[in-house]
Design a protein around this motif. Structure first.
Motif, short mmCIF file in Angstrom:
data_model
loop_
_atom_site.label_atom_id
_atom_site.label_comp_id
_atom_site.label_asym_id
_atom_site.label_seq_id
_atom_site.Cartn_x
_atom_site.Cartn_y
_atom_site.Cartn_z
N LEU A 157 43.10 -25.30 -1.84
CA LEU A 157 43.28 -25.95 -3.14
C LEU A 157 42.95 -27.44 -3.08
O LEU A 157 42.34 -27.98 -4.01
N GLU A 158 43.35 -28.10 -2.00
CA GLU A 158 43.05 -29.53 -1.87
C GLU A 158 41.55 -29.77 -1.73
O GLU A 158 40.99 -30.68 -2.35
N ASN A 159 40.88 -28.95 -0.93
CA ASN A 159 39.44 -29.10 -0.72
C ASN A 159 38.68 -28.86 -2.02
O ASN A 159 37.76 -29.60 -2.38
N ARG A 160 39.12 -27.84 -2.75
CA ARG A 160 38.45 -27.52 -4.02
C ARG A 160 38.66 -28.63 -5.05
O ARG A 160 37.79 -28.96 -5.84
N GLN A 161 39.86 -29.22 -5.02
CA GLN A 161 40.16 -30.30 -5.96
C GLN A 161 39.29 -31.53 -5.70
O GLN A 161 38.80 -32.16 -6.64
N PHE A 162 39.07 -31.85 -4.43
CA PHE A 162 38.30 -33.06 -4.09
C PHE A 162 36.79 -32.83 -4.10
O PHE A 162 36.03 -33.72 -4.49
N PHE A 163 36.34 -31.67 -3.68
CA PHE A 163 34.90 -31.46 -3.47
C PHE A 163 34.29 -30.39 -4.37
O PHE A 163 33.10 -30.09 -4.23
N GLY A 164 35.07 -29.83 -5.27
CA GLY A 164 34.52 -28.86 -6.21
C GLY A 164 34.57 -27.44 -5.68
O GLY A 164 35.04 -27.16 -4.58
N GLU A 165 34.05 -26.53 -6.50
CA GLU A 165 34.10 -25.11 -6.17
C GLU A 165 33.25 -24.81 -4.94
O GLU A 165 32.28 -25.50 -4.65
N PHE A 166 33.62 -23.73 -4.25
CA PHE A 166 32.84 -23.28 -3.09
C PHE A 166 31.61 -22.52 -3.58
O PHE A 166 31.70 -21.71 -4.51
N LYS A 167 30.48 -22.78 -2.95
CA LYS A 167 29.21 -22.20 -3.42
C LYS A 167 28.87 -20.89 -2.73
O LYS A 167 28.12 -20.08 -3.26
N SER A 168 29.41 -20.69 -1.54
CA SER A 168 29.09 -19.50 -0.77
C SER A 168 30.08 -19.37 0.37
O SER A 168 30.90 -20.27 0.61
N LEU A 169 29.97 -18.27 1.11
CA LEU A 169 30.81 -18.11 2.30
C LEU A 169 30.47 -19.18 3.33
O LEU A 169 31.38 -19.76 3.94
N ASP A 170 29.17 -19.48 3.50
CA ASP A 170 28.78 -20.51 4.46
C ASP A 170 29.37 -21.87 4.06
O ASP A 170 29.87 -22.62 4.91
N ASP A 171 29.32 -22.18 2.78
CA ASP A 171 29.87 -23.45 2.29
C ASP A 171 31.37 -23.52 2.57
O ASP A 171 31.90 -24.56 2.98
N PHE A 172 32.06 -22.40 2.38
CA PHE A 172 33.50 -22.34 2.63
C PHE A 172 33.79 -22.59 4.11
O PHE A 172 34.68 -23.37 4.46
N ILE A 173 33.01 -21.95 4.98
CA ILE A 173 33.22 -22.11 6.43
C ILE A 173 32.95 -23.54 6.86
O ILE A 173 33.65 -24.10 7.72
N ASP A 174 31.94 -24.17 6.25
CA ASP A 174 31.62 -25.56 6.60
C ASP A 174 32.76 -26.51 6.19
O ASP A 174 33.04 -27.50 6.88
N ARG A 175 33.39 -26.22 5.06
CA ARG A 175 34.35 -27.17 4.50
C ARG A 175 35.79 -26.96 4.96
O ARG A 175 36.63 -27.84 4.80
N LEU A 176 36.07 -25.80 5.53
CA LEU A 176 37.46 -25.49 5.81
C LEU A 176 37.65 -25.00 7.24
O LEU A 176 36.86 -24.19 7.73
N ASP A 177 38.69 -25.50 7.86
CA ASP A 177 39.08 -25.00 9.18
C ASP A 177 39.98 -23.79 8.97
O ASP A 177 41.13 -23.92 8.54
N ILE A 178 39.47 -22.60 9.29
CA ILE A 178 40.23 -21.38 9.04
C ILE A 178 39.93 -20.37 10.13
O ILE A 178 38.80 -20.27 10.63
N SER A 179 40.93 -19.62 10.53
CA SER A 179 40.74 -18.59 11.55
C SER A 179 40.09 -17.36 10.94
O SER A 179 40.18 -17.13 9.72
N ILE A 180 39.49 -16.55 11.78
CA ILE A 180 38.85 -15.33 11.28
C ILE A 180 39.91 -14.38 10.71
O ILE A 180 39.65 -13.65 9.74
N GLU A 181 41.14 -14.42 11.27
CA GLU A 181 42.19 -13.53 10.75
C GLU A 181 42.58 -13.91 9.32
O GLU A 181 42.73 -13.03 8.46
#
Length: 993
Positions: free
Chosen positions: A775-799
């Motif tokens: 939610l914080e990332n989306r608020q500052f940088f806008g909507e996610f454009k793709s799965l790749d964009d999401f992975i680039d912008r967010l530190d998240i585990s595969i689980e």
């Protein structure tokens, strides 16, 4: 000689009440004793109150312990000493700080150290008010110790914790529960001494005959301790007496507020209004309740300054003064509310004001009260061991497997089928069921006092962080402390949140003033919702029972809603008066069956008692009791405390007066029995009217803004039904419900137009910190454009990412979730380390050639069930076999008196005991078109076809009609099988493509 006695308020240690202790003392010939519970003062006022009834001199104090290790016993010399002890206790309970081995200087108190502790710590220095306590058992140690020389410091300390072996067994169970251990592994040091019993004064004298100075020292302490409180009729009001500078200025301020605001409430005020105001003001001022009104007014003014919605109710809602100055929004003159229920000459306590705030605002209002007033505390409530909890706790103590514990706790067993240990659990359950388990918080009670709160008890600090007094409402009222009820509810939050959602989702929508209740009362669309029972999600009126009542009554206006709110209560319903009221409401001719006198008294309700005030009317006009006597009767029937024998005295006068009036005994018995069964459960009319106001506000929003309203209802915890039912209601009003989406969803549910998106917070096992990052990332940088964009912008585990993918939170990409899951696994290996820093240049992503994956609605449904707890697909589409042709709920009126088959998705079922101790069900279903229908399962059917789980049922039964309300009397039901998960059962039919 008993300076250290424990009651069951020595929580998870003691086993009997203060009354039991006094009875034991009387039977043993003891004429003085001290209640000193372990780190608790809940029993102290009760002992002072009842001791004289047992010819006992009461002493009160505290047994200060760290865990079960006794540090010292404190006894209060006076009321001031009791206050000092309470302050000392509270100063340690609040921060959970252990007590020091040596007590601090506590003036006007006696401190007694047990001999064993003194010897172990080799303590030699004692203040003048400090003593060494010697029991019969420890006396033999004293004989051979240097402490025999401390003649002036030695006293008898014969601890009383148990009456008999049964008490000791219960104590051991409590200690095992408290230590969360098997009874067989309970450490010896965690248990009390089984010899800690009350013995006769003669034996004490005999045991200490060689040490007369010990007995003399003990007697001197007993004689020097004097703590006094006044109770019942002798009590005085302990609440804050002056709100401003003086009583006189307070009285003038209340008058000024009344006459300043009177024209706003009554633009064309009649002489009746002015007479009522003057009468009330005179009573309020003469009885000393001015500060009570001004404090409540001040609380309301604070809430208004913060735009917090509120509802004022209670007996104070019968006051025109409260209505004029804005504490309530119920007009007592319009509703003919009795002044004598609000204040009368026999009432020596202030009227009740229950003020409801949104659950979101209540804590802030409470904080304001604590900041505004110095001597303030919350009121405690005693949470006792209930049957189910006892079975569960003792099952663990005896080492039973979980499935056996669940069986005993649920109550689904036959005694003959239980093994020896299970029967033992039930046998020992009787020892501790009903004992206090821990101190909780009263639902809304706040005390604002003239003196320090520690004058009455110690305080503890619950998680909310407000000091809470260790006494409950019964003893507090007895001693003259009258609570302010500041309550929280979710219905008000639904209203405020709906307004906010409307502004966001439909910015051009025009909303009326939500306080303009007359606008809502006169809206035919809202009254149509009432008459058809279409009230799901609306505060207080959404249950199946209310829906059925509205249809039978054909409820079509405010006053009828007010009546319905009280008719649904058990007192009216169980006494058969609900059915009679409905019939007289629908059939004017039937009203002639009412007794003429009762009909004249209760013309508005057709001669049927509906409200608590009706007890006043009947007792006064039918039986000739004074209005003050009638209110004492009402209070007594409502479970409020009255003087001993007072109700019996009033009943005799009631009957004698009726006989003088010439009523037959059968009528006298009938009316009295109605009062007896009715008054304890009925609502006051003002209370019902307050709730009806809130219901109308909800009805307005439900009718004109149904999607926004249902979203607000869900985000505030729903109500009577589960989440799936409310989502179905959204679909019924044209909304489309979507799974969580990383670009649309928030933590709760959100609405965009007619699209409703489940919140990310609904995804099981999705971590809160991950949701916050999204939610914080989306608020500052806008909507996610793709799965790749999401992975680039967010530190998240595969689980964590796989949870989002399985719930289709990336469906905006247009790619199948299986395809995305494979890509995610290729791109995010478990061993890959991620930098916490944002990348300056986005890396180039490699794509993968993947095969096409088969899409299945059934797989999606099972993923949703796994991750959300339910499926967003219709349950009917998930059945293993197609349903056969059957009746629809909308057509039931065509089959009255006929047997039908109908499929239904179970929404809710209520299991109800019959007078023969059998049980039956009242159930509510949706059919496959989303239309609600109700069923009744009588005991023979309920036993054969129990309703233990939700799902789709084929129901067979007879359609019944009662005053326009349709239901099906069930003959049998058959739960329909759901198709299995295709990934686990490869040969099961696939649904959807």
């Amino acid at each position: 000689m008993f300076l250290n006695c424990h009651t069951y308020y020595s929580l998870r240690y003691g086993t009997f009440s203060v009354e039991d202790l006094c009875q034991l003392a009387k039977a043993t010939g003891v004429h003085s004793l001290a209640v000193t519970d372990i780190n608790n003062t809940s029993a102290c006022l009760s002992l002072v109150k009842i001791a004289a009834d047992f010819n006992i001199k009461p002493l009160i104090g505290i047994d200060f312990r760290n865990g079960v290790k006794q540090e010292y016993v404190g006894l209060a010399k006076s009321n001031e000493g009791f206050r000092i002890l309470n302050e000392h206790l509270s100063a340690h309970l609040h921060p959970k700080k252990p007590f020091q081995s040596d007590a601090p200087s506590l003036e006007k108190c006696y401190i007694i150290y047990p001999l064993e502790k003194v010897m172990a710590e080799k303590k030699t220095h004692f203040r003048d008010n400090e003593f060494i306590g010697v029991s019969i058992e420890s006396l033999r140690k004293l004989k051979f110790s240097k402490y025999l020389e401390f003649k002036n410091q030695l006293v008898v300390l014969q601890t009383v914790s148990f009456r008999n072996k049964r008490d000791y067994n219960a104590h051991r169970l409590l200690r095992a529960i408290d230590n969360n251990t098997l009874l067989s592994k309970l450490p010896e040091e965690e248990q009390g001494n089984p010899e800690q019993k009350m013995v006769s004064p003669e034996r004490i004298s005999e045991e200490f005959r060689d040490y007369p100075y010990i007995l003399e020292n003990t007697q001197a302490i007993i004689e020097n301790c004097e703590v006094h409180f006044k109770f019942g009729k002798d009590r005085t009001n302990q609440n804050l007496q002056v709100f401003g500078k003086s009583r006189e200025e307070d009285a003038e301020e209340l008058k000024k507020l009344c006459f300043k605001n009177l024209p706003k409430r009554y633009p064309n005020a009649s002489e009746e209004v002015y007479t009522r105001v003057q009468k009330e003001l005179h009573a309020i001022i003469s009885l000393g309740y001015v500060s009570y009104f001004l404090i409540n007014y001040d609380i309301i003014q604070y809430a208004k300054s913060k735009n917090y919605p509120f509802i004022g109710r209670g007996s104070g809602a019968n006051s025109v003064v409260a209505y004029i100055i804005g504490i309530t929004n119920v007009d007592p003159i319009e509703l003919d509310l009795y002044f004598e229920r609000f204040i009368n000459a026999n009432r020596n306590s202030p009227p009740d004001f229950d003020i409801d705030f949104s659950w979101k605002h209540r804590e802030d209002v409470t904080a304001y009260i604590f900041k505004k007033h110095k001597n303030t505390a919350l009121l405690a409530a005693y949470v006792t061991f209930k049957r189910r909890a006892v079975a569960r706790e003792l099952g663990k103590v005896f080492g039973l497997p979980k499935e056996n514990i669940d069986k005993l706790s649920a109550g689904y067993f036959q005694l003959k089928d239980l093994d020896k240990i299970e029967k033992l659990v039930l046998q020992y359950s009787n020892l501790i069921e009903g004992l206090p388990n821990y101190l909780g918080i009263h639902a809304g009670g706040i005390m604002i006092l003239e003196k320090s709160v520690y004058h009455y008890a110690g305080t503890f600090l619950p998680p909310k962080g407000f000091p809470t007094l260790q006494i409950d409402m019964n003893i507090s009222e007895d001693v003259g402390i009258f609570k302010f009820d500041i309550l929280g509810q979710r219905g008000l939050s639904k209203i405020t949140d709906t307004v906010e959602i409307i502004h966001q989702n439909r910015p051009d929508a025009q909303l009326p003033d939500m306080e303009d209740i007359n606008l809502f009362k006169n809206d035919p669309n809202l009254n149509h919702l009432l008459s058809t029972g279409d009230c799901m999600g609306v505060f207080y009126v959404e249950s199946p029972a209310m829906r059925g009542l509205f249809i039978k009554l054909q409820t079509k206006n405010y006053l009828e809603l007010v009546a319905a709110s009280s008719i649904i209560r058990p007192g009216v319903s169980n006494g058969g008066m609900k059915e009679e009221y409905i019939k007289r409401h629908r059939d004017p001719k039937r009203r002639k069956q009412a007794h003429p006198v009762l009909y004249k008294i209760l013309e508005e309700t057709y001669g049927v008692m509906v409200y608590q005030e009706d007890v006043l009317k009947v007792a006064h006009f039918f039986a000739g009791l004074s209005l003050e006597e009638a209110d004492v009767l009402r209070r007594g029937m409502s479970g409020k405390k009255t003087s001993k024998g007072q109700i019996e005295k009033i009943e005799r006068k009631f009957r004698d007066n009726c006989r003088v009036k010439g009523y037959p005994e059968s009528l006298i018995d009938e009316v009295w029995n109605q009062i007896s069964s009715f008054a304890g459960y009925a609502f006051p009319k003002g209370h019902s009217a307050s709730y009806a106001v809130e219901s109308y506000q909800g009805l307005y929003l439900k009718y004109y803004f149904p999607l926004e309203y249902m979203v607000a209802a869900i985000n505030n915890g729903g109500g009577f039904y589960d989440l799936e039912t409310y989502l179905q209601e959204i679909r019924r009003y044209g909304g489309k419900v979507h799974p969580p989406c990383i670009n649309k969803s928030d933590h709760p549910i959100v609405i965009c137009g007619k699209d409703v998106y489940l919140g990310l917070g609904y995804i099981k096992e999705l971590e809160t910190k991950v949701i916050q990052r999204i939610l914080e990332n989306r608020q500052f940088f806008g909507e996610f454009k793709s799965l790749d964009d999401f992975i680039d912008r967010l530190d998240i585990s595969i689980e964590q990412l796989s949870l989002l993918l399985k719930i289709e939170a990336f469906r905006f990409t247009g790619l199948d979730k299986h395809h995305l899951l494979w890509k995610a696994y290729f791109k995010l290996s478990k061993s890959r380390s991620r930098s916490k820093q944002a990348v300056l240049f986005k890396p180039k992503h490699r794509d993968f050639d993947l095969p096409e994956f088969e899409h299945s609605l059934l797989i999606d449904a099972y993923d949703q069930i796994e991750l959300l707890g339910f499926s967003l697909h219709s349950h009917f589409s998930l059945l293993q076999n197609e349903i056969k042709p059957a009746v629809k709920a909308r057509d039931l009126n065509k089959y009255i008196g006929q047997d039908v088959e109908i499929y239904g998705n179970l929404i809710t079922t209520k299991r109800t005991a019959t007078k023969h101790n059998d049980y039956m069900y009242f159930s509510t279903f949706y059919d496959d078109e989303g239309t609600i229908f109700d069923t009744v399962h009588f005991p023979n059917v309920a036993k054969k076809y129990p309703m233990w789980s939700k799902g789709i049922y084929l129901c067979y039964g007879t359609v019944a009609e009662e005053l326009g309300y349709l239901s099906i009397s069930i003959k049998w039901v058959a739960r329909q099988k759901t198709a299995g998960d295709p990934r686990l059962e490869g040969n099961v039919k696939r649904i959807g493509a």
